[in-house]
Scaffold this motif. Structure first.
Motif, PDB file in Angstrom:
ATOM      1  N   GLY A   1      10.001   4.426   3.722  1.00 39.77           N
ATOM      2  CA  GLY A   1       9.518   5.783   4.171  1.00 39.77           C
ATOM      3  C   GLY A   1       9.230   6.511   2.769  1.00 39.77           C
ATOM      4  O   GLY A   1       8.725   7.445   2.713  1.00 39.77           O
ATOM      5  N   SER A   2       9.768   6.055   1.662  1.00 36.90           N
ATOM      6  CA  SER A   2       9.374   6.697   0.257  1.00 36.90           C
ATOM      7  C   SER A   2       8.023   6.269  -0.085  1.00 36.90           C
ATOM      8  O   SER A   2       7.430   5.677   0.422  1.00 36.90           O
ATOM      9  CB  SER A   2      10.488   6.103  -0.700  1.00 36.90           C
ATOM     10  N   ASP A   3       7.497   7.622  -0.909  1.00 31.73           N
ATOM     11  CA  ASP A   3       6.172   7.355  -1.466  1.00 31.73           C
ATOM     12  C   ASP A   3       6.289   6.371  -2.930  1.00 31.73           C
ATOM     13  O   ASP A   3       6.544   7.054  -3.887  1.00 31.73           O
ATOM     14  CB  ASP A   3       5.834   8.782  -1.709  1.00 31.73           C
TER      15      ASP A   3
ATOM     16  N   VAL B   1       0.926  -1.155  -0.003  1.00 34.24           N
ATOM     17  CA  VAL B   1       0.040  -0.032  -0.041  1.00 34.24           C
ATOM     18  C   VAL B   1       0.986   1.315   0.169  1.00 34.24           C
ATOM     19  O   VAL B   1       1.893   1.380   0.919  1.00 34.24           O
ATOM     20  CB  VAL B   1      -0.790  -0.044   1.177  1.00 34.24           C
ATOM     21  N   SER B   2       0.531   2.282  -0.920  1.00 32.06           N
ATOM     22  CA  SER B   2       1.364   3.297  -0.940  1.00 32.06           C
ATOM     23  C   SER B   2       1.398   4.215   0.018  1.00 32.06           C
ATOM     24  O   SER B   2       0.762   4.076   1.245  1.00 32.06           O
ATOM     25  CB  SER B   2       0.726   4.260  -2.109  1.00 32.06           C
ATOM     26  N   GLY B   3       2.414   5.192   0.273  1.00 33.68           N
ATOM     27  CA  GLY B   3       2.728   6.092   1.173  1.00 33.68           C
ATOM     28  C   GLY B   3       1.767   7.291   0.841  1.00 33.68           C
ATOM     29  O   GLY B   3       0.664   7.172   0.138  1.00 33.68           O
ATOM     30  N   ASP B   4       1.875   8.366   1.577  1.00 31.85           N
ATOM     31  CA  ASP B   4       1.196   9.573   1.553  1.00 31.85           C
ATOM     32  C   ASP B   4       2.111  10.573   1.538  1.00 31.85           C
ATOM     33  O   ASP B   4       2.412  11.563   2.529  1.00 31.85           O
ATOM     34  CB  ASP B   4       0.273   9.737   2.909  1.00 31.85           C
ATOM     35  N   GLY B   5       2.715  10.915   0.192  1.00 32.43           N
ATOM     36  CA  GLY B   5       3.730  11.807   0.105  1.00 32.43           C
ATOM     37  C   GLY B   5       4.921  11.595   0.826  1.00 32.43           C
ATOM     38  O   GLY B   5       5.298  10.432   0.876  1.00 32.43           O
TER      39      GLY B   5
END
Length: 332
Positions: free
Chosen positions: A199-201, A175-179
């Motif tokens: 920690g990357s998006d 699941v992707s990050g948020d910015g």
């Protein structure tokens, strides 16, 4: 030099020139010359090795299933049936339906507010996210995994921020990050647990190929794309501030890329590159390319929308063929 030697030298030069002319071009030569895709002009090759939507028909080996659903998108195969997302003509809210080989259908998901649905590669989970938030206030995304046969809810989690499912297989979803504020995570669909991956998006991931691509920052504010391994996020394969990744070859050795800020219907240019960025081929079209997928470690299948005719096109380097019949190009 005698006349005999001059004549012999001239003959040898002519023979050498002829041999060189007949030799194939170096492997990298095609990468410098864009290949213009004209779907109707290409010779017909084999059907794609995966289920594909051609016009209003699902093509899967010798099987043909007509669906006639508006704005349809084939998510994949689940068991002996197919999972299709579509938008009804009389509304803007997407639905997802299970289509059997005889054409009969069962709606699995309907309603408003959820993001594009995603079917796991093994066909065991139908995943979606629903973003809940108000202007000026922090939002959250409700992630759901459903049974793609019955539509039954299997597991649900809520994460802060706007999130998207990137890929899923074998009971795991990324699941992707948020910015830059929230990390990309690994969601165990059996245990229901969440753990940080990086920690990357991340905007694209392929679990089978062990590759993912992330933004260094918002691409509209000067961000670049970085390709790494999922198993080792610190290992950087390629970085580009002009191109973004659309697909990864099954063995992780090649990438399909498009211009970084491509938007709208789709791009008119796709490139095949080695995972470290070496350009292998460039494909241009007078219309636009839709979905881009690797069929093998080298064969790229392009959803090619020409000005008049549309078809699936298979390419390896400069060698291209049609992988489907042609249909009339229809603009959404």
């Amino acid at each position: 030099m005698s006349r005999t030697h001059v004549a012999l030298a001239a003959t040898l030069a002519a023979v050498t020139a002829a041999v060189v002319a007949l030799m194939p071009a170096p492997a990298g030569a095609a990468a410098d010359d864009p290949v213009l895709i004209r779907p109707a002009a290409l010779a017909r090759g084999a059907d794609p090795a995966f289920p594909a939507l051609v016009g209003s028909t699902i093509v899967d080996g010798d099987r043909r299933v007509r669906i006639d659903l508006p704005d349809a998108r084939l998510l994949g195969r689940a068991g002996g049936a197919y999972v299709v997302a579509f938008t009804p003509v009389n509304g803007t809210h997407q639905r997802v339906t299970r289509v059997r080989p005889d054409g009969s259908r069962r709606v699995l998901l309907r309603g408003r507010g959820w993001n594009d649905a995603h079917l796991s590669a093994d066909g065991d989970h139908l995943l979606t996210g629903q973003y809940l938030g108000r202007p000026g206030r922090p939002g959250r995304t409700v992630l759901r995994a459903l049974d793609p046969r019955s539509g039954e809810l299997l597991v649900q989690r809520t994460l802060a921020g706007a999130r998207d499912v990137l890929d899923a297989r074998d009971g795991v979803a990324l699941v992707s990050g948020d910015g830059v504020r929230r990390p990309t995570v690994r969601w165990d669909l059996t245990a229901g647990t969440i753990r940080t991956l990086t920690g990357s998006d991340v905007y694209l991931a392929d679990l089978a190929a062990d590759r993912m691509a992330a933004w260094t920052r918002d691409p509209y504010l000067g961000g670049c794309s970085v390709v790494t391994s999922i198993s080792d996020p610190g290992r950087v394969w390629w970085r580009s501030c002009q191109w973004r990744v659309e697909a990864v070859a099954p063995d992780g050795g090649r990438l399909a890329v498009v211009p970084l800020l491509s938007d709208g219907l789709g791009t008119s240019t796709v490139q095949a590159r080695a995972v470290r960025g070496r350009r292998l081929a460039t494909y241009d079209i007078g219309g636009w390319f839709g979905q881009v997928r690797f069929e093998t470690a080298t064969d790229l299948v392009l959803d090619a929308h020409g000005r008049v005719r549309t078809a699936l096109v298979r390419c390896d380097g400069a060698d291209c063929e049609r992988a489907s019949r042609t249909v009339s190009t229809r603009r959404p």
